[in-house]
Design a protein around this motif. Sequence first.
Motif: not given
Length: 214
Positions: A136-150, A152-153, A170-177
């Motif tokens: 659950p801790v990893r899920d909460a942390l990863a979910g927060s990061v994904r929300t933010w990166l979404d 940006v995307h 390529d939006e995903k590539q640009m967000a990755f960079e």
Amino acid sequence: MPAVTSDSKPPRPPREGRALQKGQQTKAAIVDAALGLATQIGLEGLSIGALAEVAQMSKSGVFAHFGSREELQISVIREYHARFEAEVFYPAMQEPRGLPRLRALFANWMRRTSVELDSGCIYISGAVEFDDRPGPVRDALAGSVRTWLDAVHRAIEQAREQGQLRPDVDEKQMAFEIHGLILALHYEARFLKTPDSLTRAHTGFDNILGRYGA
């Protein structure tokens, strides 16, 4: 109904309501102290005992508000994410869609990052601690990061829709960079103490926009 005069006092909330409000205030204060502690020692180092000492409370008092170390860690992640959104995401949403919003997201992100070079970033330190530890801790942390990166995307997508980026971007590539710039900045500035790291990150962002610009 009796008339309300200047000497009238508003009715006091029921005892149960006052107790609930006080409990919420106490929990908020504990989470604030826990967040400050986690930025120094990491989420993994966070414990009911360590927090009780910092908050000057009994272990049982802290435990009553969270119930477990895992719940405490998740509460810290949620509070960190709420503050991150308040400082980085929501102000940028006031800018027009497209490059102005994307630039604001990055500028706010950099501003917060420059402060965290001294205190540490929960997203980055937490990723190191929980990258190979499912739960659950990893899920909460990863979910927060994904929300933010979404977010940006989505800002990149909107910039393309506005004709401010190449149609074939390529939006995903640009967000990755862009994300990579922040990670590099933490490593270079916080760990290696490389001079001018902030300037180089800003230059890197301008270079990305230059490559993908319409």
